[in-house]
Design a protein around this motif. Structure first.
Motif, PDB file in Angstrom:
ATOM      1  N   VAL A   3      44.411  39.009  50.669  1.00 49.98           N
ATOM      2  CA  VAL A   3      43.445  40.094  50.797  1.00 49.98           C
ATOM      3  C   VAL A   3      43.140  40.615  49.399  1.00 49.98           C
ATOM      4  CG1 VAL A   3      43.102  42.439  51.667  1.00 49.98           C
ATOM      5  CG2 VAL A   3      44.198  40.715  53.117  1.00 49.98           C
ATOM      6  N   GLN A  37      43.601  47.493  41.320  1.00 53.95           N
ATOM      7  CA  GLN A  37      42.879  46.994  40.137  1.00 53.95           C
ATOM      8  C   GLN A  37      41.370  47.020  40.337  1.00 53.95           C
ATOM      9  OE1 GLN A  37      44.291  43.552  38.125  1.00 53.95           O
ATOM     10  NE2 GLN A  37      46.295  44.426  37.761  1.00 53.95           N
ATOM     11  N   CYS A  38      40.777  45.916  40.810  1.00 51.15           N
ATOM     12  CA  CYS A  38      39.308  45.906  40.894  1.00 51.15           C
ATOM     13  C   CYS A  38      38.770  46.693  42.091  1.00 51.15           C
ATOM     14  CB  CYS A  38      38.795  44.469  40.930  1.00 51.15           C
ATOM     15  SG  CYS A  38      39.057  43.665  42.514  1.00 51.15           S
ATOM     16  N   LYS A  40      38.107  45.570  45.086  1.00 48.05           N
ATOM     17  CA  LYS A  40      37.289  44.785  46.021  1.00 48.05           C
ATOM     18  C   LYS A  40      37.958  44.589  47.370  1.00 48.05           C
ATOM     19  CE  LYS A  40      34.558  41.993  42.856  1.00 48.05           C
ATOM     20  NZ  LYS A  40      34.562  40.733  42.127  1.00 48.05           N
TER      21      LYS A  40
HETATM   22 FE1  FES Z   1      42.716  44.012  45.190  1.00 50.42          FE
HETATM   23 FE2  FES Z   1      41.341  43.469  43.017  1.00 50.42          FE
HETATM   24  S1  FES Z   1      42.516  45.224  43.433  1.00 50.42           S
HETATM   25  S2  FES Z   1      41.460  42.302  44.831  1.00 50.42           S
END
Ligand code: FES
Length: 56
Positions: A3, A37-38, A40
């Protein structure tokens, strides 16, 4: 299935954390790093959280 690619978190790991008592995205993030982090993966992680909580 992954995920969260950034933190290599699988749907299975998320489900296990929920079974272990996690009830919010904040708890999942603290425990697994998912979404830290990102970002997404947040939508999908929230979906899993929701689906698992309604089963409990
Ligand atoms: Fe989970 Fe980047 S923070 S995919």
């Amino acid at each position: 299935m992954f995920v969260c690619i950034c933190k290599a978190v699988t749907d299975k790991a998320i489900k296990q954390a929920i079974a272990g008592g996690a009830e919010t995205m904040r708890e999942l993030k603290a425990e697994l790093g998912v979404g830290s982090q990102c970002g997404k993966c947040v939508c999908q992680a929230q979906q899993i959280l929701h689906n698992e909580l309604i089963k409990q």
